[in-house]
Design a protein around this motif. Structure first.
Motif, short mmCIF file in Angstrom:
data_model
loop_
_atom_site.label_atom_id
_atom_site.label_comp_id
_atom_site.label_asym_id
_atom_site.label_seq_id
_atom_site.Cartn_x
_atom_site.Cartn_y
_atom_site.Cartn_z
N TYR A 104 48.29 45.64 31.60
CA TYR A 104 47.08 46.18 32.20
C TYR A 104 46.22 45.00 32.60
O TYR A 104 45.70 44.77 33.51
N TYR A 105 45.79 44.34 31.29
CA TYR A 105 44.69 43.32 31.24
C TYR A 105 45.07 42.19 32.19
O TYR A 105 44.36 41.78 33.11
N ALA A 106 46.51 41.76 32.04
CA ALA A 106 46.97 40.82 33.02
C ALA A 106 46.63 40.98 34.49
O ALA A 106 46.46 40.27 35.17
N GLY A 107 47.19 42.21 34.73
CA GLY A 107 47.08 42.55 35.89
C GLY A 107 45.82 42.51 36.86
O GLY A 107 45.68 41.93 38.11
N VAL A 108 44.80 42.82 35.88
CA VAL A 108 43.60 42.90 36.34
C VAL A 108 42.80 41.49 36.52
O VAL A 108 42.33 40.97 37.56
N GLY A 109 43.48 40.87 35.51
CA GLY A 109 43.14 39.33 35.56
C GLY A 109 43.54 38.56 36.62
O GLY A 109 42.90 37.64 37.75
N TYR A 110 44.99 38.79 37.07
CA TYR A 110 45.36 38.11 38.36
C TYR A 110 44.92 38.43 39.63
O TYR A 110 44.68 37.45 40.28
N PHE A 111 44.63 39.81 39.53
CA PHE A 111 43.80 40.23 40.84
C PHE A 111 42.44 39.73 41.14
O PHE A 111 42.40 38.93 42.30
N LEU A 112 41.87 39.60 39.95
CA LEU A 112 40.52 38.50 40.19
C LEU A 112 40.68 37.41 40.44
O LEU A 112 39.75 36.78 41.41
N LEU A 113 41.60 36.82 39.91
CA LEU A 113 41.76 35.33 40.04
C LEU A 113 42.05 35.39 41.48
O LEU A 113 41.70 34.23 42.14
N ASP A 114 42.97 35.95 42.09
CA ASP A 114 43.29 35.98 43.78
C ASP A 114 42.07 36.09 44.49
O ASP A 114 41.94 35.48 45.48
N GLU A 115 41.31 36.95 43.86
CA GLU A 115 39.92 37.09 44.68
C GLU A 115 38.83 36.22 44.39
O GLU A 115 37.91 36.34 44.87
N LYS A 116 39.18 35.04 43.88
CA LYS A 116 38.40 34.16 43.28
C LYS A 116 37.37 34.42 42.62
O LYS A 116 36.06 33.77 42.43
N GLN A 117 37.36 35.45 41.60
CA GLN A 117 36.43 35.86 40.77
C GLN A 117 36.63 35.43 39.42
O GLN A 117 37.24 36.18 38.33
N THR A 118 36.59 34.12 39.11
CA THR A 118 37.16 33.20 38.01
C THR A 118 36.68 33.65 36.64
O THR A 118 37.28 33.99 35.55
N ASP A 119 35.24 34.08 36.72
CA ASP A 119 34.49 34.41 35.43
C ASP A 119 35.20 35.72 34.89
O ASP A 119 35.50 36.14 33.96
N ALA A 120 35.27 36.54 35.79
CA ALA A 120 35.64 38.09 35.45
C ALA A 120 37.26 38.02 35.11
O ALA A 120 37.53 38.69 34.26
N SER A 121 38.10 37.14 35.82
CA SER A 121 39.25 37.33 35.56
C SER A 121 39.64 36.64 33.93
O SER A 121 40.67 37.00 33.46
N LYS A 122 38.86 35.51 33.77
CA LYS A 122 38.85 35.22 32.41
C LYS A 122 38.57 36.04 31.34
O LYS A 122 39.52 35.95 30.27
N THR A 123 37.46 36.88 31.72
CA THR A 123 37.32 37.96 30.60
C THR A 123 38.45 38.76 30.54
O THR A 123 38.75 39.30 29.12
N TRP A 124 39.20 39.07 31.49
CA TRP A 124 40.27 40.10 31.46
C TRP A 124 41.45 39.37 30.61
O TRP A 124 42.35 39.91 30.06
N PHE A 125 41.49 38.08 30.96
CA PHE A 125 42.67 37.51 30.19
C PHE A 125 42.65 37.33 28.77
O PHE A 125 43.18 37.63 27.84
N ILE A 126 41.28 37.25 28.38
CA ILE A 126 40.78 37.32 27.05
C ILE A 126 40.93 38.52 26.25
O ILE A 126 41.38 38.60 25.23
N LYS A 127 40.72 39.56 27.15
CA LYS A 127 40.82 40.82 26.55
C LYS A 127 42.43 41.11 26.22
O LYS A 127 42.85 41.89 25.44
N GLY A 128 43.27 40.57 27.34
CA GLY A 128 44.80 40.59 27.32
C GLY A 128 44.99 39.82 25.87
O GLY A 128 45.99 40.69 25.22
N ILE A 129 44.68 38.82 25.43
CA ILE A 129 45.10 38.09 24.39
C ILE A 129 44.42 38.93 23.29
O ILE A 129 45.57 39.17 22.12
#
Length: 75
Positions: free
Chosen positions: A1-26
């Protein structure tokens, strides 16, 4: 779930938000190889290669036979 949101946000160029989701995934995965790989991919995508290598290496230590992690680590 977290990675999916992170990848989606990364594709949308929302890098700060995607990093937050990847950290939550860890945190949620207890530091699994996949979660560290995702963080490495994030850093590779934003061209912070030293950080990307750090996370790819961490992922490989946990799962040394994963060809996808090894491939990104090598490149």
């Amino acid at each position: 779930y977290y990675a999916g949101v992170g990848y989606f946000l990364l594709d949308e160029k929302q890098t700060d938000a995607s990093k937050t989701w990847f950290i939550k995934g860890i945190e949620a995965a207890g530091g699994s190889a996949g979660s560290y790989y995702n963080m490495g991919y994030y850093f590779k995508n934003i061209k912070e290669l030293d950080s990307a290598l750090f996370f790819f290496k961490k992922a490989l230590q946990l799962n040394p036979y994963n060809i996808y992690i090894a491939s990104d680590y090598a490149s």
